[in-house]
Design an enzyme around this catalytic site. Structure first.
Site, PDB file in Angstrom:
ATOM      1  CD  GLU A 178      -2.816   1.277   2.417  1.00 35.77           C
ATOM      2  OE1 GLU A 178      -2.838   0.322   3.223  1.00 35.77           O
ATOM      3  OE2 GLU A 178      -3.581   2.245   2.500  1.00 35.77           O
ATOM      4  CE  LYS A 220      -6.119  -0.226   1.641  1.00 36.08           C
ATOM      5  NZ  LYS A 220      -6.763  -0.846   2.800  1.00 36.08           N
TER       6      LYS A 220
HETATM    7  P1  13P Z   1      -9.468   4.221   4.072  1.00 30.22           P
HETATM    8  O1  13P Z   1     -10.281   3.521   3.027  1.00 30.22           O
HETATM    9  O2  13P Z   1     -10.281   4.748   5.219  1.00 30.22           O
HETATM   10  O3  13P Z   1      -8.541   5.241   3.492  1.00 30.22           O
HETATM   11  O4  13P Z   1      -8.558   3.124   4.780  1.00 30.22           O
HETATM   12  C1  13P Z   1      -7.998   2.134   4.032  1.00 30.22           C
HETATM   13  C2  13P Z   1      -6.737   1.728   4.658  1.00 30.22           C
HETATM   14  O5  13P Z   1      -6.557   0.577   4.974  1.00 30.22           O
HETATM   15  C3  13P Z   1      -5.705   2.746   4.856  1.00 30.22           C
HETATM   16  O6  13P Z   1      -4.496   2.134   5.220  1.00 30.22           O
END
Ligand code: 13P
Length: 329
Positions: A178, A220
């Protein structure tokens, strides 16, 4: 150490991101979750955090829309009211359990406010323990701001993500990779595209250098959007800008892409996802890994009242169904 074959890792990564289901991000840190509870007038405690996550996980037939749930260390070690540990209960409910393993961010010295995500020390031993307790996948989040991202901060975070991802795969765990470019601020679409491109370019260079099996990861990313304080653009424009950046940097072997919501309203992220899913040029499955866009309204409805659990679960399920519908376009 658990060892899974490359095929098994790829199967799990595909299971998480295909078939019109997505991932529920319920892994807020103790500090963040406590402050969200308090904003709703709920006294923060380990029990309140447990009750809230139990409400989410046990919503009826959640697995119709949700393939995996990301937990934090506290919840991963907690039990539901019936005594089942969260990761075991999740599997029994048809939802793969995941674990957030980074330990947060700190400033990168000399980089004008850019952040580095920490958590590599001792990670192998922690992954071994999570795998033994049932974790199917993990998450590590790098955080970038369009105003402070630098090539070095992108490379440093890319290398940390790559070391994390390689270690996960060594322990039979699918890594969610991510790199989040924040959407706070009044920047325009082009600024988000440039920062996201810088981040993704560095991340995939590092993943390839580290020998990470790309068919066994889930990416992500953020949607490429103007900042939340700037004038919005149509969903089709967000989808086009997001596709352009992803297409430049994300190899076709990547098992799937699951977007974060980043603070955008639920209807907006569903519209972005739906427009992107409808683009048949993309080689990877796309779905959601939203946190706030799925859970904020449910938390507000619950507000700590046992009498509101079913109503709150209904709100959660409606949002999950809308996101799953968007992913299936
Ligand atoms: P949000 O969809 O609230 O941004 O959170 C997703 C997430 O896992 C952030 O690390």
């Amino acid at each position: 150490m658990t060892t899974l074959t490359a095929t098994a890792l790829a199967d799990i990564a595909r299971q998480l991101t295909s078939g019109g289901r997505g991932i529920l991000a319920a892994d807020e840190s103790i500090k963040t979750m406590s402050s969200r509870l308090e904003q709703e007038g709920i006294a923060a405690s380990a029990t309140a955090r447990r009750d809230y996550r139990a409400l989410l996980l046990t919503a009826a037939d959640l697995s119709q829309c949700i393939s995996g749930i990301i937990l934090c260390d506290e919840t991963f070690g907690q039990d539901l009211a019936d005594g089942r540990p969260f990761p075991i209960a999740a599997r029994e409910l048809g939802i793969l359990p995941g674990i957030k393993v980074d330990t947060g961010t700190s400033p990168l010295p000399g980089q004008g406010g850019a952040l580095i995500t920490e958590g590599l020390d001792g990670l192998g031993a922690r992954l071994a323990s999570y795998a033994q307790r049932g974790a199917a996948f993990a998450k590590w989040r790098a955080v970038f701001d369009v105003h402070t991202i630098t090539p070095y901060s992108a490379r440093a975070n890319g290398q940390a993500l790559a070391r994390y991802a390689a270690l996960c795969q060594q322990h039979g765990i699918v890594p969610i990779v991510e790199p989040e470019v924040l959407c706070t601020g009044d920047h325009d679409l082009a600024a988000s595209a440039a920062a996201t491109s810088l981040a993704l370019g560095a991340v995939f260079e590092a993943l390839v250098d580290a020998g990470v099996q790309l068919s066994g990861i889930v990416l992500k990313p953020n949607f490429v959007t103007p900042g939340l304080d700037a004038s919005p653009v149509p969903a089709a424009e967000v989808a086009a800008a997001t596709f352009a950046v992803l297409n430049e940097h994300v190899p076709a072997e990547v098992a799937g892409i699951a977007f974060l919501s980043g603070g955008h309203p639920t209807a907006n992220v569903c519209a972005f996802l739906s427009a992107l899913a409808a683009d048949d040029r993309r080689p990877w499955p796309v779905t959601f890994s939203f946190g706030r866009a799925l859970v904020s309204a449910a938390l507000h409805t619950w507000a700590g009242s046992p009498a509101e659990v079913t109503a709150a679960q209904g709100v959660l399920l409606d949002n999950c169904a809308a996101a799953a519908q968007a992913a299936a376009e």
